[in-house]
Design a protein around this motif. Structure first.
Motif, PDB file in Angstrom:
ATOM      1  N   LEU A  72       0.797  -1.245   0.213  1.00  0.00           N
ATOM      2  CA  LEU A  72      -0.118  -0.093   0.107  1.00  0.00           C
ATOM      3  C   LEU A  72       0.696   1.190   0.036  1.00  0.00           C
ATOM      4  CD1 LEU A  72      -2.808  -0.868   2.654  1.00  0.00           C
ATOM      5  CD2 LEU A  72      -2.965  -0.525   0.185  1.00  0.00           C
ATOM      6  N   ILE A  73       1.863   1.055   0.918  1.00  0.00           N
ATOM      7  CA  ILE A  73       2.866   2.421   1.009  1.00  0.00           C
ATOM      8  C   ILE A  73       3.634   2.763  -0.273  1.00  0.00           C
ATOM      9  CG2 ILE A  73       4.582   3.308   2.404  1.00  0.00           C
ATOM     10  CD1 ILE A  73       1.764   3.383   3.556  1.00  0.00           C
ATOM     11  N   ALA A  74       4.032   1.769  -0.950  1.00  0.00           N
ATOM     12  CA  ALA A  74       5.144   1.569  -1.792  1.00  0.00           C
ATOM     13  C   ALA A  74       5.004   2.833  -2.846  1.00  0.00           C
ATOM     14  CB  ALA A  74       5.252   0.374  -2.678  1.00  0.00           C
ATOM     15  N   PRO A  75       3.874   2.809  -3.496  1.00  0.00           N
ATOM     16  CA  PRO A  75       3.758   4.157  -4.574  1.00  0.00           C
ATOM     17  C   PRO A  75       3.977   5.621  -3.982  1.00  0.00           C
ATOM     18  CG  PRO A  75       1.859   2.522  -4.562  1.00  0.00           C
ATOM     19  CD  PRO A  75       2.491   2.133  -3.298  1.00  0.00           C
ATOM     20  N   HIS A  76       3.667   5.574  -2.676  1.00  0.00           N
ATOM     21  CA  HIS A  76       3.754   6.888  -2.097  1.00  0.00           C
ATOM     22  C   HIS A  76       5.249   7.313  -1.552  1.00  0.00           C
ATOM     23  CE1 HIS A  76      -0.513   7.156  -2.308  1.00  0.00           C
ATOM     24  NE2 HIS A  76      -0.750   5.827  -1.925  1.00  0.00           N
TER      25      HIS A  76
ATOM     26  N   LEU B  70       6.838  11.099  -0.466  1.00  0.00           N
ATOM     27  CA  LEU B  70       6.711  11.317   1.048  1.00  0.00           C
ATOM     28  C   LEU B  70       8.451  11.800   1.469  1.00  0.00           C
ATOM     29  CD1 LEU B  70       4.368   8.857   2.537  1.00  0.00           C
ATOM     30  CD2 LEU B  70       3.936  11.062   2.379  1.00  0.00           C
ATOM     31  N   GLN B  71       9.183  10.936   0.760  1.00  0.00           N
ATOM     32  CA  GLN B  71      10.519  11.603   0.884  1.00  0.00           C
ATOM     33  C   GLN B  71      10.845  12.898   0.403  1.00  0.00           C
ATOM     34  OE1 GLN B  71      13.426   9.354  -1.241  1.00  0.00           O
ATOM     35  NE2 GLN B  71      14.839   9.445   0.504  1.00  0.00           N
ATOM     36  N   LEU B  72      10.267  13.374  -0.741  1.00  0.00           N
ATOM     37  CA  LEU B  72      10.626  14.551  -1.484  1.00  0.00           C
ATOM     38  C   LEU B  72       9.878  15.573  -0.332  1.00  0.00           C
ATOM     39  CD1 LEU B  72      11.618  16.306  -3.539  1.00  0.00           C
ATOM     40  CD2 LEU B  72       9.795  15.748  -4.757  1.00  0.00           C
ATOM     41  N   HIS B  73       8.656  15.270   0.057  1.00  0.00           N
ATOM     42  CA  HIS B  73       8.081  16.129   0.811  1.00  0.00           C
ATOM     43  C   HIS B  73       8.643  16.602   2.100  1.00  0.00           C
ATOM     44  CE1 HIS B  73       4.531  18.393   2.883  1.00  0.00           C
ATOM     45  NE2 HIS B  73       4.635  17.137   3.820  1.00  0.00           N
ATOM     46  N   CYS B  74       9.320  15.480   2.810  1.00  0.00           N
ATOM     47  CA  CYS B  74       9.910  15.795   3.919  1.00  0.00           C
ATOM     48  C   CYS B  74      11.236  16.700   3.640  1.00  0.00           C
ATOM     49  CB  CYS B  74      10.480  14.488   4.521  1.00  0.00           C
ATOM     50  SG  CYS B  74       8.954  13.402   5.381  1.00  0.00           S
ATOM     51  N   TYR B  75      11.747  16.161   2.391  1.00  0.00           N
ATOM     52  CA  TYR B  75      12.967  17.169   2.146  1.00  0.00           C
ATOM     53  C   TYR B  75      12.771  18.675   2.005  1.00  0.00           C
ATOM     54  CZ  TYR B  75      16.751  19.238  -0.878  1.00  0.00           C
ATOM     55  OH  TYR B  75      17.930  19.709  -1.234  1.00  0.00           O
TER      56      TYR B  75
ATOM     57  N   LEU C 283      16.400   9.753  -7.375  1.00  0.00           N
ATOM     58  CA  LEU C 283      15.425   9.359  -6.172  1.00  0.00           C
ATOM     59  C   LEU C 283      14.096  10.294  -6.649  1.00  0.00           C
ATOM     60  CD1 LEU C 283      17.186   9.580  -2.810  1.00  0.00           C
ATOM     61  CD2 LEU C 283      16.613   7.666  -4.382  1.00  0.00           C
ATOM     62  N   LEU C 284      13.877  10.854  -7.804  1.00  0.00           N
ATOM     63  CA  LEU C 284      12.778  11.511  -8.276  1.00  0.00           C
ATOM     64  C   LEU C 284      11.807  10.488  -9.001  1.00  0.00           C
ATOM     65  CD1 LEU C 284      14.322  15.129  -9.087  1.00  0.00           C
ATOM     66  CD2 LEU C 284      13.218  14.780  -7.160  1.00  0.00           C
ATOM     67  N   ASP C 285      12.451   9.471  -9.382  1.00  0.00           N
ATOM     68  CA  ASP C 285      11.667   8.669  -9.908  1.00  0.00           C
ATOM     69  C   ASP C 285      10.467   8.170  -9.113  1.00  0.00           C
ATOM     70  OD1 ASP C 285      13.041   9.036 -12.318  1.00  0.00           O
ATOM     71  OD2 ASP C 285      14.293   7.185 -11.918  1.00  0.00           O
ATOM     72  N   GLY C 286       9.171   8.297  -9.673  1.00  0.00           N
ATOM     73  CA  GLY C 286       8.257   8.006  -8.747  1.00  0.00           C
ATOM     74  C   GLY C 286       7.741   9.005  -7.676  1.00  0.00           C
ATOM     75  N   ALA C 287       8.387  10.067  -7.569  1.00  0.00           N
ATOM     76  CA  ALA C 287       8.151  11.038  -6.641  1.00  0.00           C
ATOM     77  C   ALA C 287       6.994  11.908  -7.251  1.00  0.00           C
ATOM     78  CB  ALA C 287       9.189  12.177  -6.353  1.00  0.00           C
ATOM     79  N   PHE C 288       6.627  11.951  -8.357  1.00  0.00           N
ATOM     80  CA  PHE C 288       5.862  12.785  -9.043  1.00  0.00           C
ATOM     81  C   PHE C 288       4.573  11.897  -9.634  1.00  0.00           C
ATOM     82  CE2 PHE C 288       9.468  15.324  -9.706  1.00  0.00           C
ATOM     83  CZ  PHE C 288       9.164  16.392  -8.606  1.00  0.00           C
ATOM     84  N   ASN C 289       4.226  10.798  -8.852  1.00  0.00           N
ATOM     85  CA  ASN C 289       3.268   9.864  -9.622  1.00  0.00           C
ATOM     86  C   ASN C 289       1.613  10.414  -9.392  1.00  0.00           C
ATOM     87  OD1 ASN C 289       4.606   7.636 -10.268  1.00  0.00           O
ATOM     88  ND2 ASN C 289       4.621   6.589  -8.450  1.00  0.00           N
ATOM     89  N   ALA C 290       1.501  11.118  -8.376  1.00  0.00           N
ATOM     90  CA  ALA C 290       0.089  11.610  -7.960  1.00  0.00           C
ATOM     91  C   ALA C 290       0.122  13.179  -8.792  1.00  0.00           C
ATOM     92  CB  ALA C 290       0.018  11.850  -6.724  1.00  0.00           C
ATOM     93  N   ALA C 291      -1.234  13.239  -9.460  1.00  0.00           N
ATOM     94  CA  ALA C 291      -1.348  14.608 -10.088  1.00  0.00           C
ATOM     95  C   ALA C 291      -1.508  15.482  -9.147  1.00  0.00           C
ATOM     96  CB  ALA C 291      -2.600  14.436 -10.710  1.00  0.00           C
ATOM     97  N   LEU C 292      -0.968  16.947  -9.459  1.00  0.00           N
ATOM     98  CA  LEU C 292      -0.861  17.834  -8.466  1.00  0.00           C
ATOM     99  C   LEU C 292      -2.476  18.159  -8.490  1.00  0.00           C
ATOM    100  CD1 LEU C 292       2.113  19.959  -9.537  1.00  0.00           C
ATOM    101  CD2 LEU C 292       1.792  18.344  -7.735  1.00  0.00           C
ATOM    102  N   GLY C 293      -2.823  18.982  -7.261  1.00  0.00           N
ATOM    103  CA  GLY C 293      -4.151  19.463  -7.069  1.00  0.00           C
ATOM    104  C   GLY C 293      -4.414  20.791  -7.722  1.00  0.00           C
ATOM    105  N   PRO C 294      -5.532  21.154  -7.968  1.00  0.00           N
ATOM    106  CA  PRO C 294      -6.001  22.457  -8.458  1.00  0.00           C
ATOM    107  C   PRO C 294      -5.521  23.716  -7.881  1.00  0.00           C
ATOM    108  CG  PRO C 294      -7.689  21.593  -7.304  1.00  0.00           C
ATOM    109  CD  PRO C 294      -6.707  20.512  -7.185  1.00  0.00           C
ATOM    110  N   ASP C 295      -4.783  23.470  -6.778  1.00  0.00           N
ATOM    111  CA  ASP C 295      -4.385  24.707  -5.970  1.00  0.00           C
ATOM    112  C   ASP C 295      -2.818  24.715  -6.094  1.00  0.00           C
ATOM    113  OD1 ASP C 295      -7.064  25.694  -5.216  1.00  0.00           O
ATOM    114  OD2 ASP C 295      -6.758  24.453  -3.131  1.00  0.00           O
ATOM    115  N   ALA C 296      -2.213  24.021  -6.714  1.00  0.00           N
ATOM    116  CA  ALA C 296      -0.697  23.926  -6.924  1.00  0.00           C
ATOM    117  C   ALA C 296      -0.355  25.170  -7.690  1.00  0.00           C
ATOM    118  CB  ALA C 296      -0.203  22.724  -7.574  1.00  0.00           C
TER     119      ALA C 296
END
Length: 336
Positions: free
Chosen positions: A21-25, A29-34, A120-133
């Protein structure tokens, strides 16, 4: 297995289901923490803390928010705790033997800044950005942006990243921070105003060439040729008028072509000669820097990250050699 099935198994204590469950995120999450912490090492610690907390508390995940939102809530609050309790790396004194640096333009505040490997950016942008980005993905990982974020108060930083970088809605962000929508919007307004009052050094400059493009490769090739040959005249022609040098954890900062030229002249004038090995950091061209030794071996002394503006270099950031392993770069090179 379906998402619902994995969630049910993870709630029952199935570690393999939880990891799936966690793997795709994990990377995002690592980039967010950075972005929150500005330090690659601190971000890794915060990520591990996040995943442990998520595992220990997964029985309480009720699915009222998405799994991604739930994980961002945990990660953001772990980073806020880290910002409150962390003993940041102290500033370091100048330590290049035989070189006397010129008087700096100023002293940097964010001496704990560390680079983030592009690998380490591969997979860090899997999710589409929300409309407020509001920020482009490339801008949101640049060293200038991450540095500017670090001077914001922690909660303002968290709200700005969640809203303007990731595009979460105001209600989602308020719930993540156990706050009201009004309070979260107020923090966002103050954060935006603070960035406008002190924009990063690269603000207002020409956009850089596309990553890996022919234009970028041409600039990089000229830089490498000039730097390895200690050709100061050619190097200076590649710099913008307001070029900026920083060297965390050393706080010394230099701005302006003439002053940066004096700084580089001091490095080259001390008969220090280098080999550069290309890599990428924060979406930008970067190089492992190796000092040629009398023993015929080049010894890794650090990492140089370039910020480009059009066809010129507008910033150079130098990091210590402890970061080389994060980029799979060796500590030494055989003589050329």
């Amino acid at each position: 297995m379906s998402m619902a099935g994995l969630i049910e198994k993870a709630r029952a204590g199935d570690g393999e289901a939880f990891r799936e469950l966690i793997a795709p995120h994990r990377r995002e999450l690592q980039l967010h923490c950075y972005r929150m912490l500005g330090s690659f090492q601190d971000a890794e610690d915060a990520l591990q803390d996040t995943l442990l907390s998520a595992w220990q508390g997964f029985h309480g995940f009720e699915g009222r928010a998405s799994l991604r939102t739930w994980l961002y809530r945990i990660a953001t609050n772990r980073c806020l705790n880290a910002r409150r309790t962390a003993s940041r790396r102290p500033a370091k004194a100048w330590d290049i033997p035989g070189v006397e640096p010129p008087e700096p333009t100023g002293l940097g505040e964010v001496v704990w800044l560390e680079p983030f490997p592009d690998s380490l950016l591969d997979g860090a942008f899997n999710a589409a950005l929300g409309p407020d980005a509001l920020y482009e993905r490339t801008e949101s990982i640049s060293l200038a942006f991450v540095t500017a974020m670090q001077v914001l108060p922690p909660r303002q930083l968290a709200v700005l990243i969640l809203r303007d970088v990731l595009g979460f809605g105001a209600k989602e962000v308020a719930e993540m921070l156990d706050s009201t929508v009004e309070s979260a919007n107020s923090a966002l307004k103050r954060a935006r105003a603070a960035l406008q009052r002190r924009p990063p050094p690269s603000a207002g400059r020409k956009p850089p060439p596309a990553a890996h493009s022919a234009r970028e490769r041409a600039i990089v090739a000229k830089f490498v040729g000039a730097y390895e040959a200690a050709d100061l005249d050619t190097l200076v022609t590649l710099l913008t008028d307001d070029v900026f040098i920083s060297m965390p954890p050393m706080p010394l900062e230099y701005q302006g072509r003439d002053l940066v030229a004096r700084f580089c002249a001091g490095i080259f004038g001390a008969e220090r000669r280098f080999d550069l090995v290309a890599t990428r950091a924060n979406g930008q061209p970067a190089f492992g820097a190796y000092l040629r030794g009398s023993d015929g071996i080049s010894h890794g002394i650090g990492l140089i990250v370039l910020t480009l503006s059009g066809d010129r270099i507008c910033a150079m950031t130098r990091f210590e050699n402890s970061v080389l392993s994060w980029f799979d770069l060796p500590r030494t090179l055989p003589g050329r």
